[in-house]
Write a protein that holds these residues in place. Structure first.
Motif, PDB file in Angstrom:
ATOM      1  N   TRP A 102       0.809  -1.219   0.000  1.00  0.00           N
ATOM      2  CA  TRP A 102       0.000   0.000   0.000  1.00  0.00           C
ATOM      3  C   TRP A 102       0.841   1.267   0.000  1.00  0.00           C
ATOM      4  O   TRP A 102       0.405   2.311  -0.485  1.00  0.00           O
ATOM      5  N   GLU A 103       2.067   1.184   0.502  1.00  0.00           N
ATOM      6  CA  GLU A 103       2.961   2.340   0.384  1.00  0.00           C
ATOM      7  C   GLU A 103       3.250   2.623  -1.089  1.00  0.00           C
ATOM      8  O   GLU A 103       3.263   3.780  -1.532  1.00  0.00           O
ATOM      9  N   SER A 104       3.446   1.555  -1.850  1.00  0.00           N
ATOM     10  CA  SER A 104       3.664   1.726  -3.288  1.00  0.00           C
ATOM     11  C   SER A 104       2.411   2.268  -3.960  1.00  0.00           C
ATOM     12  O   SER A 104       2.458   3.227  -4.730  1.00  0.00           O
ATOM     13  N   GLU A 105       1.272   1.677  -3.658  1.00  0.00           N
ATOM     14  CA  GLU A 105       0.010   2.078  -4.278  1.00  0.00           C
ATOM     15  C   GLU A 105      -0.338   3.538  -3.983  1.00  0.00           C
ATOM     16  O   GLU A 105      -0.785   4.273  -4.871  1.00  0.00           O
ATOM     17  N   LEU A 106      -0.116   3.977  -2.750  1.00  0.00           N
ATOM     18  CA  LEU A 106      -0.569   5.303  -2.323  1.00  0.00           C
ATOM     19  C   LEU A 106       0.454   6.414  -2.546  1.00  0.00           C
ATOM     20  O   LEU A 106       0.078   7.571  -2.748  1.00  0.00           O
ATOM     21  N   PHE A 107       1.747   6.085  -2.506  1.00  0.00           N
ATOM     22  CA  PHE A 107       2.754   7.142  -2.500  1.00  0.00           C
ATOM     23  C   PHE A 107       3.619   7.211  -3.758  1.00  0.00           C
ATOM     24  O   PHE A 107       4.109   8.285  -4.098  1.00  0.00           O
ATOM     25  N   THR A 108       3.838   6.083  -4.442  1.00  0.00           N
ATOM     26  CA  THR A 108       4.809   6.113  -5.537  1.00  0.00           C
ATOM     27  C   THR A 108       4.318   5.501  -6.838  1.00  0.00           C
ATOM     28  O   THR A 108       4.846   5.835  -7.897  1.00  0.00           O
ATOM     29  N   GLU A 109       3.358   4.608  -6.796  1.00  0.00           N
ATOM     30  CA  GLU A 109       2.951   3.865  -7.990  1.00  0.00           C
ATOM     31  C   GLU A 109       2.151   4.745  -8.953  1.00  0.00           C
ATOM     32  O   GLU A 109       1.409   5.633  -8.540  1.00  0.00           O
ATOM     33  N   ASN A 110       2.315   4.493 -10.254  1.00  0.00           N
ATOM     34  CA  ASN A 110       1.497   5.182 -11.253  1.00  0.00           C
ATOM     35  C   ASN A 110       1.018   4.226 -12.341  1.00  0.00           C
ATOM     36  O   ASN A 110       0.657   4.647 -13.428  1.00  0.00           O
ATOM     37  N   VAL A 111       1.024   2.935 -12.022  1.00  0.00           N
ATOM     38  CA  VAL A 111       0.611   1.905 -12.985  1.00  0.00           C
ATOM     39  C   VAL A 111      -0.590   1.149 -12.425  1.00  0.00           C
ATOM     40  O   VAL A 111      -0.528   0.607 -11.326  1.00  0.00           O
ATOM     41  N   ASN A 112      -1.679   1.134 -13.184  1.00  0.00           N
ATOM     42  CA  ASN A 112      -2.860   0.334 -12.830  1.00  0.00           C
ATOM     43  C   ASN A 112      -3.374   0.622 -11.419  1.00  0.00           C
ATOM     44  O   ASN A 112      -3.738  -0.300 -10.679  1.00  0.00           O
ATOM     45  N   LEU A 113      -3.433   1.875 -11.015  1.00  0.00           N
ATOM     46  CA  LEU A 113      -3.944   2.209  -9.690  1.00  0.00           C
ATOM     47  C   LEU A 113      -5.402   1.767  -9.562  1.00  0.00           C
ATOM     48  O   LEU A 113      -6.194   1.910 -10.495  1.00  0.00           O
ATOM     49  N   PHE A 114      -5.776   1.260  -8.397  1.00  0.00           N
ATOM     50  CA  PHE A 114      -7.151   0.811  -8.195  1.00  0.00           C
ATOM     51  C   PHE A 114      -8.131   1.966  -8.399  1.00  0.00           C
ATOM     52  O   PHE A 114      -9.216   1.771  -8.949  1.00  0.00           O
ATOM     53  N   ARG A 115      -7.764   3.162  -7.959  1.00  0.00           N
ATOM     54  CA  ARG A 115      -8.679   4.294  -8.110  1.00  0.00           C
ATOM     55  C   ARG A 115      -8.925   4.607  -9.584  1.00  0.00           C
ATOM     56  O   ARG A 115     -10.009   5.060  -9.953  1.00  0.00           O
ATOM     57  N   ASP A 116      -7.921   4.378 -10.432  1.00  0.00           N
ATOM     58  CA  ASP A 116      -8.094   4.602 -11.866  1.00  0.00           C
ATOM     59  C   ASP A 116      -8.879   3.463 -12.517  1.00  0.00           C
ATOM     60  O   ASP A 116      -9.736   3.695 -13.385  1.00  0.00           O
ATOM     61  N   LEU A 117      -8.577   2.230 -12.108  1.00  0.00           N
ATOM     62  CA  LEU A 117      -9.310   1.090 -12.653  1.00  0.00           C
ATOM     63  C   LEU A 117     -10.804   1.182 -12.331  1.00  0.00           C
ATOM     64  O   LEU A 117     -11.647   0.764 -13.129  1.00  0.00           O
ATOM     65  N   ALA A 118     -11.119   1.725 -11.148  1.00  0.00           N
ATOM     66  CA  ALA A 118     -12.522   1.837 -10.749  1.00  0.00           C
ATOM     67  C   ALA A 118     -13.321   2.698 -11.720  1.00  0.00           C
ATOM     68  O   ALA A 118     -14.538   2.561 -11.833  1.00  0.00           O
ATOM     69  N   GLN A 119     -12.621   3.597 -12.430  1.00  0.00           N
ATOM     70  CA  GLN A 119     -13.287   4.491 -13.383  1.00  0.00           C
ATOM     71  C   GLN A 119     -13.130   4.035 -14.834  1.00  0.00           C
ATOM     72  O   GLN A 119     -13.712   4.642 -15.733  1.00  0.00           O
TER      73      GLN A 119
END
Length: 382
Positions: free
Chosen positions: A76-93
């Motif tokens: 979740w540190e990767s998902e929330l702070f550094t990741e920019n690939v396939n984020l759950f918030r983007d997939l949800a849309q």
């Protein structure tokens, strides 16, 4: 793909959906779906999560398969702070809320911090993630992982996952419905109802301190992945993720609310919300997570969504709960009494009741009854 393969997948998909539809709860549904899915497309590890449909936050219950518990904070540190690939918030849309890491990065997974910090150290080489979505709202997440040496998830497998998302999401959504039968009497809970439970987490997501009320709430939460703490307390992974979400929002690295609703093991609705505190110098301090009973107003949206009530039907239902007669409801909504009666009939059919009193009891009484029971003395006379 041969005709026999297509037939096998079609039969397997039908079996997956059939077994999932009969599951009694979210964890049972996840277990059935995963067992059937592995027969159609192999994977080595997985996480199945329930999410709050309003905020999209991970909540309980969670099913983790073949993954160590220590990796949740890294994920979740990767998902929330550094990741920019396939984020759950983007997939949800997204129009199709499914994506594979290898496919998205053109087989260059090192572009993903999740791959570098979480997957590669664990020998995982691809992730296929999906959002269980219905009516535009996320009901859950799926993360499927393949280990090194396996082929990446392909287009056919992506389409298979996409084809089961809506039915599975509808089943998850249905678990918010109040039980038509009285729930088994819960075990006595000392000093209930508790005050707000408070947990403080540092910047790394480690638990710093906790009050006694929080400990009492933690004892009632569903089983699931957890992280150890210096205090010897096992902190549910989703509670830690809520604290990290609050910090990410405060740092403007993420958006939305660090807020999630869930049912504990006795069926009681709780709300978990977090915010990031400020130090005297204005810098970010600890993240404070509060767990407390959910207000009826916070749960009603989940219930009406589970029954698939329209916005107008929801408005009518709320006026019924306030005791307004048909004529007054019509005046409030600027509708004819005949139209209001049609809406009421539709609501009765969807909820499975035959009277206003039964409707109010089904949708609302559940949230008041537990408190009333604890303040009632029962006696038996001869």
């Amino acid at each position: 793909m041969t005709s026999s393969t297509i037939s096998r997948i079609s039969v397997g998909r039908a079996e997956l959906l059939s077994r999932s539809a009969k599951a009694a709860d979210a964890l049972s549904m996840f277990a059935e779906a995963s067992t059937q899915l592995r027969r159609l497309m192999p994977y080595d590890a997985a996480v199945w999560r329930v999410t709050d449909p309003v905020t999209g936050m991970m909540t309980a219950p969670i099913r983790a398969e073949n993954l160590d518990e220590g990796g949740c904070a890294v994920y979740w540190e990767s998902e929330l702070f550094t990741e920019n690939v396939n984020l759950f918030r983007d997939l949800a849309q997204a129009s199709v809320p499914v994506a594979g890491l290898r496919r998205t990065t053109n087989d260059l997974p090192a572009r993903s911090t999740l791959y570098e910090t979480f997957m590669r150290p664990r020998g995982l080489q691809d992730e296929l993630r999906a959002v269980l979505r219905v009516g535009g709202r996320p009901q859950g997440h799926i993360s499927l992982f393949r280990a090194e040496g396996r082929a990446a998830f392909d287009d056919a497998e992506t389409r298979l996952i996409a084809s089961v998302l809506t039915p599975l999401a509808k089943r998850l959504r249905s678990f918010a419905e109040p039980s038509p039968q009285p729930s088994p009497q819960p075990q006595p809970q000392p000093d209930a109802p508790y005050g707000p439970g408070l947990l403080l987490f540092d910047a790394s997501g480690a638990l710093m301190s906790v009050n006694d009320d929080a400990l009492a709430y933690l004892d009632t939460l569903p089983e699931g992945p957890a992280v150890s703490s210096p205090q010897g307390i096992r902190v549910p992974a989703w509670v830690q993720a809520t604290a990290m979400k609050a910090r990410a929002v405060a740092q403007e690295r993420d958006r939305g609310q660090a807020r999630a609703r869930l049912r504990n093991r006795t069926g009681r609705w709780l709300v978990c919300h977090a915010s990031c505190l400020r130090e005297a110098n204005g810098g970010l301090g600890a993240s404070a997570v509060v767990i407390e009973p959910a207000k009826t107003s916070e749960i009603v949206p989940l219930i009406v969504d589970a029954y698939e009530l329209t916005d107008r039907e929801t408005e009518v239902t709320l006026y019924i709960a306030r005791g307004l007669p048909t004529g007054e409801i019509a005046a409030q909504l600027h509708l004819s009494p005949h139209t209001v009666r049609d809406h009421i009939k539709a609501v009765f059919e969807k909820v499975g009741v035959s009277s206003r009193g039964e409707l109010v009891g089904r949708l609302f009484t559940e949230y008041y009854a537990p408190l009333a029971e604890r303040n009632m003395t029962r006696v038996h006379t001869g």
